[in-house]
Enzyme design. Sequence first.
Site, PDB file in Angstrom:
ATOM      1  N   LYS A 276      16.553   4.727  -2.742  1.00  0.00           N
ATOM      2  CA  LYS A 276      15.582   3.782  -2.514  1.00  0.00           C
ATOM      3  C   LYS A 276      16.235   2.325  -2.176  1.00  0.00           C
ATOM      4  CE  LYS A 276      11.310   1.946  -4.345  1.00  0.00           C
ATOM      5  NZ  LYS A 276      10.338   1.620  -5.759  1.00  0.00           N
TER       6      LYS A 276
ATOM      7  N   SER B  84       5.531   2.468  -4.793  1.00  0.00           N
ATOM      8  CA  SER B  84       6.340   1.915  -3.572  1.00  0.00           C
ATOM      9  C   SER B  84       7.356   2.778  -3.049  1.00  0.00           C
ATOM     10  CB  SER B  84       7.040   0.661  -3.984  1.00  0.00           C
ATOM     11  OG  SER B  84       7.703   0.801  -5.198  1.00  0.00           O
TER      12      SER B  84
ATOM     13  N   SER C   2       5.496   3.646  -9.123  1.00  0.00           N
ATOM     14  CA  SER C   2       6.370   4.037  -7.881  1.00  0.00           C
ATOM     15  C   SER C   2       7.318   5.134  -7.970  1.00  0.00           C
ATOM     16  CB  SER C   2       6.877   2.686  -7.584  1.00  0.00           C
ATOM     17  OG  SER C   2       6.359   1.831  -7.450  1.00  0.00           O
TER      18      SER C   2
HETATM   19  N1  GLN Z   1       1.724   0.010  -7.422  1.00  0.00           N
HETATM   20  C1  GLN Z   1       2.039  -0.784  -8.541  1.00  0.00           C
HETATM   21  C2  GLN Z   1       2.219  -1.803  -7.854  1.00  0.00           C
HETATM   22  O1  GLN Z   1       1.881  -2.112  -6.797  1.00  0.00           O
HETATM   23  C3  GLN Z   1       3.511  -0.131  -8.942  1.00  0.00           C
HETATM   24  C4  GLN Z   1       4.642  -0.390  -8.190  1.00  0.00           C
HETATM   25  C5  GLN Z   1       5.837   0.015  -8.804  1.00  0.00           C
HETATM   26  O2  GLN Z   1       5.941   0.823  -9.737  1.00  0.00           O
HETATM   27  N2  GLN Z   1       6.911  -0.503  -8.188  1.00  0.00           N
HETATM   28  O3  GLN Z   1       2.822  -2.905  -8.594  1.00  0.00           O
END
Ligand code: GLN
Length: 499
Positions: free
Chosen positions: A79, A154, A178
């Site tokens: 990532k 994400s 994410s």
């Molecule tokens: N969808 C969540 C957010 O937008 C979690 C994102 C993540 O875990 N980085 O904050």
Amino acid sequence: MSMIHKTATEMAQALADKSITAVELTKQHLDRIAAVDGDVHAFLHVDTEGALAQAAESDAKRAAGETRSVLEGIPLALKDVLTQKGVPTTCGSKMLEGWRPPYDSTVVSKLKNAGVVILGKTNMDEFAMGSSTENSAYGPTHNPWALDRIPGGSGGGSAAALAAFEAPLAIGTDTGGSIRQPAAVTGTVGVKPTYGGVSRFGLVAFSSSLDQAGPCARTVLDTALLHEAIAGYDERDSTSINAPVPNVVAAAKRQEVKGMKIGVIKELMGDGFQKGVLDSFKQSLDLLQEQGAEIVEVSCPSFDYGIAAYYLIAPSEASSNLARFDSMRYGIRVGDDGQRGAEEVMSATREVGFGKEVKRRIILGTYALSSGYYDAYYGSAQKVRTLIKRDFESAFNLADVLVSPSTPTTAFKIGERANDPLAMYLADITTIPVNMAGIGGMSLPSGLSADDGLPVGFQIMSPAMQDDRMYRVGGTLEAALNDKLGKPVWAQAPELVVK
Ligand code: GLN
């Protein structure tokens, strides 16, 4: 013969048997990326030369009898929020375009020490803020199961790379879901380890008290092998836990849950959940029961406030962490004509460098932390966090692991929630409590939804530093499900048209 549709464990066996070399295996994956990534867009950067050099080194080590780990020579997708020396790291943002970090994150050093071959950097929502990968400044990633759908976020790039057979292993990060939500909607496996279980050194910070890197793969055992490779104490991360890594590999292999108590969280399976998701979840519970587990119901009433509290804590910490992107130290600089002052240049750079969602969170977080509001917003959210922790503690008194659907719905269409931040935030209702409490969470496939034929994720949660428990239950469920379906969920994805 191409090995891309095999598991990492099978690839490792083939490397050990010398029926394939690491260079050949890497080339097969690079060819796959060249063939399908135009459609999937899982990668932001493919490091062809670097990967082939690492693979050649791996073959040389093996020939010299110096195999570094079971994952020696296995390709991986990283990532784009973790630094790898000399390789572009953008976090899906224009802000960091062109930045090549001068150092390796601890996760990357550990991967290199294990002989893993890093293929490239995967797409993500900008600075990990999102649930669909649509917030990437470089365009969305497409779900290999249906290219008009989101791959989650994400870490949608990492999950899509696995589902599209572009890599057998991937690294994600999970602040509010994410790793687990993308795994759920792509029919793959993802684990958020206990907070402090994997070093955050070199992970570009979003919300430091919640961020955690973790392993992703197509099977529970492959995920465990990767977990073992990246976990462990690191003195360069002040929140790293100085304790032995739970034996996740043995747990994944055990495939037995007799006498275990599995707690179903009442609050995480009610209104708003897709029927096909709930049906698939219940079928998995039946399978676990057939394997000898006892299913009990538990209640965690404060989870209802999880999203509200998360969207104060995460943006607050983000607003402070993202202050470092000031046009002076990293990435782009805009409007520096020699006439303007530093503040003007900073403002012009941040205007251009950050996308809409990142700006929204910086504004939200700055407001929540401002004097006079701090106690009302950030302070209250921290209290909710404590309540969530207590709910988990009481629930773990009644059960060895807790379970829920990983997400309320299967993959939604690209664009469907793009202009509705609240609808997007609701995708995290099931995953956020785990981050708030700092415990471990896994998502693995529980089958396909009868309403739309798309993959459904099953979430398993275990107490802090007992990550082995979720691997034990996950490994058992996966085996039982494979028996029932005849083949793994990930092997049922429609074959992508190779142009
Ligand atoms: N969808 C969540 C957010 O937008 C979690 C994102 C993540 O875990 N980085 O904050």
